[in-house]
Design an enzyme around this catalytic site. Structure first.
Site, PDB file in Angstrom:
ATOM      1  N   LYS A 113      -6.141 -92.784 -27.618  1.00  0.00           N
ATOM      2  CA  LYS A 113      -7.217 -92.334 -28.508  1.00  0.00           C
ATOM      3  C   LYS A 113      -8.199 -91.450 -27.758  1.00  0.00           C
ATOM      4  CE  LYS A 113      -7.477 -95.964 -31.964  1.00  0.00           C
ATOM      5  NZ  LYS A 113      -8.320 -97.085 -32.408  1.00  0.00           N
ATOM      6  N   GLU A 114      -8.242 -91.621 -26.440  1.00  0.00           N
ATOM      7  CA  GLU A 114      -9.171 -90.831 -25.628  1.00  0.00           C
ATOM      8  C   GLU A 114      -8.348 -90.125 -24.555  1.00  0.00           C
ATOM      9  OE1 GLU A 114     -13.021 -93.691 -26.201  1.00  0.00           O
ATOM     10  OE2 GLU A 114     -11.848 -94.101 -24.418  1.00  0.00           O
ATOM     11  N   ASP A 143     -10.993 -99.430 -19.521  1.00  0.00           N
ATOM     12  CA  ASP A 143     -10.708-100.654 -20.274  1.00  0.00           C
ATOM     13  C   ASP A 143      -9.317-100.620 -20.877  1.00  0.00           C
ATOM     14  OD1 ASP A 143     -12.678-102.440 -19.880  1.00  0.00           O
ATOM     15  OD2 ASP A 143     -13.797-102.013 -21.713  1.00  0.00           O
ATOM     16  N   LYS A 281     -17.543-102.701 -24.602  1.00  0.00           N
ATOM     17  CA  LYS A 281     -18.176-101.738 -23.699  1.00  0.00           C
ATOM     18  C   LYS A 281     -19.314-102.358 -22.886  1.00  0.00           C
ATOM     19  CE  LYS A 281     -20.608 -97.379 -23.752  1.00  0.00           C
ATOM     20  NZ  LYS A 281     -21.428 -96.533 -24.628  1.00  0.00           N
ATOM     21  N   ASP A 305     -20.251 -91.807 -22.286  1.00  0.00           N
ATOM     22  CA  ASP A 305     -18.964 -92.057 -22.934  1.00  0.00           C
ATOM     23  C   ASP A 305     -18.005 -90.989 -22.427  1.00  0.00           C
ATOM     24  OD1 ASP A 305     -20.029 -94.105 -24.302  1.00  0.00           O
ATOM     25  OD2 ASP A 305     -20.188 -93.066 -26.226  1.00  0.00           O
ATOM     26  N   ASP A 447     -25.430-100.683 -27.349  1.00  0.00           N
ATOM     27  CA  ASP A 447     -26.466 -99.726 -26.940  1.00  0.00           C
ATOM     28  C   ASP A 447     -27.780 -99.990 -27.669  1.00  0.00           C
ATOM     29  OD1 ASP A 447     -25.204 -99.006 -29.277  1.00  0.00           O
ATOM     30  OD2 ASP A 447     -25.112 -96.872 -28.857  1.00  0.00           O
TER      31      ASP A 447
END
Ligand SMILES: O=c1ccn([C@@H]2O[C@H](COP(=O)(O)OP(=O)(O)O[C@H]3O[C@H](CO)[C@@H](O)[C@H](O)[C@H]3O)[C@@H](O)[C@H]2O)c(=O)[nH]1
Ligand SMILES: [Mn+2]
Length: 735
Positions: A113-114, A143, A281, A305, A447
């Site tokens: 996804k990233e 992760d 996270k 990020d 956050d």
């Protein structure tokens, strides 16, 4: 040392003139809201049937929620400020050799996804900061526990030896390689050669990702092969593996191709076991706070990020303008930059810019005690993570204390062992991590929750919004990604709103009413679903059955409705445009506000309740940063992407269909047949306004044939449900 606010100065602060008109407007608006409540109360007292009583009560409740949410936005308007930094003066106050060290954290969680090449770009952009290189340490948290990501970073470490001196010597501003090579750069033999190297690395990384593993042809040394073999151990999965920590570049030893030191680059994949919660996270960042504490313990931490690359090499120096000046803000805990994005389409159809959330409201909060933390683009003083300004928390081992000085080199075996130890999945048991230390646990939006709790502890913050964006990120390009992201935020925010740290109780007590209100807007974000859904369904259903529920045009109370509607929207639009927005984007913003109300907020609230009841568990569903070509093309053309089936699209399509029916059937009957426009004006107007907002939905339901259209099944199901709703209403309304 001269004072930093006299000439030459490091930073300045200006209060915006609009605060006075804002306050007057707020007073008038409050008065009209109270008057409307009085009108609602009267209507309730004089009900004729049980059904009309229920309708009036629902509309009253809706207006109470709208009024509460409106009241929370006033905090941002009481004292908005704007700041400016003068990094060009920095070295008059602080010698370059005295610049403090910085630890930079980058989080990634899923190589599919990233895309790792994008994560690499983010890392390279910050490694190339205009800052003493040996003082920078970049920590990557993986992760996803993936050899693909480690491989990408091994490649990046090599490319960095060429990229960093190139940026420095050519003094380029665009230091994210991908952004640089897509810009209008000077095409000379040197840049073309470097571009060739970059493309080569990119292809290698992408090939490896496509294959899903690093095959032998890509492994160039015994060491690499050893490192990668860890991922191939028996039972190794992303949810079950030991800590892997790899120093890929060592500032004390590694040099670039011009002989200058490199920054530290450390890959960290913390230990994961199915039996221990890993806290998403927040857990990843806490592991990094500890690992970096053991290895470098820099007094300043930047969290990023993986999709937010640096767009300005001077950013750390801007931050020093505040940090080096002790008078800038007492108890300063962090400096937040806005989340800004590249690749938004012209109208920003999904309102992904979140101008209110990321630009307008933080400037307002900066005039109180500072903006909230938004997860990325934020520089913390390390001390902030260890208890309040006047109530420090002692970590369980002295090496983690924010003022501990690391004396051993980063590659020392003791350091490496300890780094592994503190990134273990059971390390946090019986410690204060997640409660008194580090990022706070207990919400899916770590956050927001952490920033809020830090402010309650007494920390203050600064909003730094320079002309040239400091960071640029990716936006989701499909509606379902946008709504899923929103839904996760809704759940996480409600977790805070309905906890013992609620803004309404704990917040008001510890941070004061104005600050608590500013945080309250988001803690209760999900409850927008009630008024928006009620307003989407009740006026249209009653219009269809010829039941008036609002004052008629000649009634003075009609003016109250008009004033409240135009006032709220007009003010919102004005603030949006004043923050360099366009009307078109504001229109998208208000449209998405309505759309979220009947989709993500609605389902987010439902899932929050089921989670509370223990019926379901929601995790952190990472937003996809992959660009599908066809979807990208439609996004660039400003076409909404539905494409998949989702209950959220069913409610959206229902609201769209019902309002279309109400506007045309109900509206026409009342206007032309009954000549009753005066009585039904508000209802016809609401339906018409909804229809205007729903145009892209009708298009997706009835007029498109591409893959991004509304799935036929969703169209059919929602139409049937609207039919059922109308039948049920006819029964109830005629009772
Ligand atoms: O278990 C996890 C889950 C996510 N991430 C990382 O967290 C970041 C944010 O995830 P993303 O899916 O991009 O979430 P967004 O909703 O786009 O992010 C916003 O909302 C998050 C909270 O929900 C904040 O953490 C982010 O900073 C904020 O930009 C990414 O770098 C992920 O790699 C982890 O490291 N571990
Ligand atoms: Mn994101």
């Amino acid at each position: 040392m001269a004072s930093a606010t006299t000439n030459p100065r490091l930073h300045s602060l200006r209060r915006l003139r609009r605060r006075l008109p804002n306050r007057v407007f707020a007073a008038v608006y409050t008065f009209v809201i109270l008057a409307l409540f009085y009108h609602h109360a009267l209507t309730l007292l004089h009900f004729t049937t049980f059904t009309t009583f229920c309708i009036s009560l629902t509309m009253f409740v809706s207006d109470i929620i709208l009024a509460y949410m409106w009241s929370t936005t006033q905090s941002y308007r009481m004292n908005p400020v704007t700041r400016q930094e003068f990094p060009e003066n920095l070295e008059k106050f602080l010698d370059r050799k005295d610049f403090p060290a910085m630890d930079i954290f980058i989080c990634t969680a899923d190589p599919y996804k990233e895309p790792p090449i994008n994560v690499v770009n983010t890392a390279l952009s910050v490694m190339a900061y205009d800052y003493p290189t040996e003082k920078l340490s970049v920590y990557l948290s993986d992760d996803g526990g993936s050899e693909l990501t480690l491989f990408a970073f091994m490649e990046a470490a090599e490319f960095a030896r060429i990229w960093l001196p190139f940026c420095r010597e050519s003094n380029i501003i665009e230091r994210c390689p991908d952004a640089y090579f897509s810009s209008n750069y000077a095409q000379n033999p040197k840049t073309l050669e470097i571009k060739g190297m970059y493309e080569n690395m990119k292809i290698r990384v992408e090939n490896v990702v496509e294959k899903g593993k690093v095959s032998n042809e890509y492994i160039s040394s015994e060491l690499q092969s050893q490192l990668l073999s860890q991922y191939r151990a028996k039972d190794f999965t992303r949810q079950n593996h030991p800590s892997i920590i790899q120093v890929l570049l060592n500032a004390n030893k590694d040099k670039d191709n011009k002989g200058q030191p490199m920054p530290n680059l450390v890959y960290v994949s913390r230990e994961k076991r199915r039996t221990s919660p890993h806290q998403f996270k927040a857990g990843a960042l806490n592991a990094l706070i500890r690992v970096s504490g053991i290895m470098t313990n820099a007094p300043i931490i930047l969290t990023l990020d993986c999709d937010m690359y640096s767009n300005d090499p001077l950013t750390p120096q801007r931050v020093l303008c505040y940090i080096s000046d002790k008078s800038s803000r007492p108890n300063l805990g962090y400096i937040q930059f806005p989340q800004l994005y590249h690749g938004l389409n012209k109208a920003d159809i999904y309102a992904s810019e979140y101008k209110g959330l990321f630009q307008i409201n933080p400037a307002g909060m900066d005039g109180l005690s500072g903006p909230n933390y938004v997860g990325t683009g934020c520089f913390f003083l390390r001390r902030t993570f260890f208890g309040g300004p006047s109530s420090p928390a002692q970590p369980e081992i002295p090496e983690l204390s924010p003022n501990y000085i690391v004396s051993k080199p980063i590659m020392d075996q003791k350091i490496l062992d300890q780094a592994h130890h503190v990134s273990g999945c059971n390390y946090e048991n019986l410690t204060n991590w997640g409660s008194k230390m580090g990022l706070k646990y207990g919400s899916l939006v770590e956050d927001y929750y952490t920033g809020y709790r830090l402010q309650c502890e007494g920390w203050k913050s600064i909003f730094c919004d320079p002309k040239r964006p400091a960071f640029l990120g990716d936006v989701p390009i499909t509606l379902i990604d946008v709504l899923n992201q929103n839904k996760r935020w809704d759940i996480g925010l409600l977790e805070v709103g309905f906890s013992k740290y609620s803004t309404l109780t704990y917040g008001i007590r510890t941070a004061g009413i104005l600050v608590a209100q500013a945080f309250g807007q988001y803690a209760f974000w999900g409850i927008w679903c009630f008024p928006i859904t009620f307003y989407a369904f009740i006026p249209s259903l009653t219009l269809l059955y010829g039941i008036p529920i609002f004052p008629k045009v000649s009634d003075p109370w009609f003016l109250a409705y008009i004033f409240l509607f135009l006032g709220a929207n007009g003010k919102d639009c004005l603030d949006f445009v004043l923050a360099k927005g366009t009307f078109r984007r504001w229109w998208s913003d208000q449209r998405m506000w309505h759309m979220r109300g009947v989709s993500s907020h609605l389902f987010g609230s439902i899932e929050f309740i089921t989670k509370r009841l223990g019926i379901s568990t929601q995790g952190f569903n990472v937003t996809s940063k992959v660009m599908d070509d066809e979807q990208s093309k439609r996004y660039d053309q400003g076409i909404f992407e539905f494409g998949v089936e989702s209950p959220m699209f069913v409610t959206l399509a229902m609201a769209a269909t019902l309002n279309l029916m109400a506007f045309f059937c109900g509206g026409i009957v009342q206007i032309f047949k009954e000549r009753n426009l005066e009585v039904f004006f508000v209802q016809v107007f609401i339906a018409g306004f909804a229809v205007l907002n729903c145009l892209p939905i009708y298009e997706a339901m009835f007029f498109r044939s591409d893959k991004g259209r509304m799935p036929t099944r969703t169209t059919i199901i929602s139409t049937l449900l609207v039919g059922g709703l109308c039948a049920a209403s006819s029964f109830i309304l005629k009772m």
